[in-house]
Write an enzyme that holds these catalytic residues in place. Structure first.
Site, PDB file in Angstrom:
ATOM      1  CE  LYS A  11      -5.709  28.118  14.820  1.00 59.27           C
ATOM      2  NZ  LYS A  11      -4.597  27.431  14.182  1.00 59.27           N
ATOM      3  N   GLY A 172      -2.799  24.606  10.091  1.00 57.91           N
ATOM      4  CA  GLY A 172      -2.687  25.728   9.173  1.00 57.91           C
ATOM      5  C   GLY A 172      -1.767  25.474   7.984  1.00 57.91           C
TER       6      GLY A 172
END
Ligand code: 13P
Length: 249
Positions: A11, A172
């Site tokens: 990311k 996440g």
């Protein structure tokens, strides 16, 4: 037997200095592993990945790609540019792209096609939100995302691609899908493909992503339709990432 793949999606994390340590540690730890391993750093670090990982067992890829070949598309990056930097993989349709940047199924399919035209292996990310799961729409959503690519590119295109099932509610959050939940959706995806072409379904690698950690990887990867993982947070810690790779071995 499908060879497992563990891919790290970094990311928007990292720096030259941090990446150097992470890449060196991963490179040093993958010797002798029987699974495929890949890392997907942010675009500016692909050159660093290439220079560090060339000639090793670790492949690298990007986190997105333009659907266009070239032209006046400020800030976009084409598939041939990624190929220039040795990328083997590219993520398309990650839920963060779909949710935050408005990527539609049609756009994701176009990115998938662009990646394949440049010889890259797209990793098509699919997955439902919590609201969609609670409404009993998981298969509907995941099939819609998958079918858009099959319609645009044809079923044979999946031979040169990977699918990643990433339930949005597990990304996440520390909440992972249970192994049974993951297996159920993976099996549904494979059946959907098998209904069109059994051969393609048999070779298609379907990764699970969403809060995969060394502690839960074994059970997840032990499911018969789970062919590895797409790893976010744990991919930023070399020993965790390597521990997950060893489980996939
Ligand atoms: P986490 O492993 O941090 O949940 O992220 C998963 C993911 O989005 C990988 O693409």
């Amino acid at each position: 037997m499908r060879k497992k793949l563990v891919a790290g999606n970094w990311k928007m994390h990292g720096s030259l200095a941090q990446n150097a340590m992470l890449l060196d540690a991963i490179k040093a730890g993958v010797d002798g592993l029987g699974c495929d391993v890949a890392v997907c750093p942010p675009y500016p670090y692909l050159a660093q990945a290439q220079s560090t990982l060339s000639g090793t067992a670790v492949a690298w890829g990007a986190q997105s790609v333009s659907e266009h070949v070239d032209g006046a598309f400020t800030a976009e990056v084409s598939a041939t540019m990624l190929a220039d930097f040795g990328c083997r993989y590219v993520l398309v349709g990650h839920s963060e792209r779909r949710a935050m940047y408005g990527e539609t199924d049609v756009l994701v399919a176009a990115k998938f096609a662009a990646a394949q035209r440049a010889g890259l292996l797209p990793i098509l990310c699919v997955g439902e939100t919590l609201a969609e799961r609670e409404a009993g729409m998981t298969d509907l959503v995941v099939f819609r995302q998958l079918d858009a690519v099959v319609e645009a590119c044809g079923i044979q295109a999946l031979r040169e691609a990977v699918v990643a099932y990433e339930p949005v509610w597990a990304i996440g959050t520390g909440v992972t899908a249970s192994p049974a939940q993951a297996q159920e959706v993976h099996a549904a995806i494979r059946s959907r493909v098998a209904a069109v072409d059994g051969g393609v379904a048999g070779v298609l690698r379907i990764l699970y992503g969403g809060s995969v950690k060394p502690q839960n990887a074994e059970e997840l990867f032990g499911q018969c339709d789970v062919d590895g993982g797409l790893i976010g947070g744990a991919a930023l810690v070399a020993e965790d990432f390597l521990a997950i790779c060893r489980v996939a071995n």
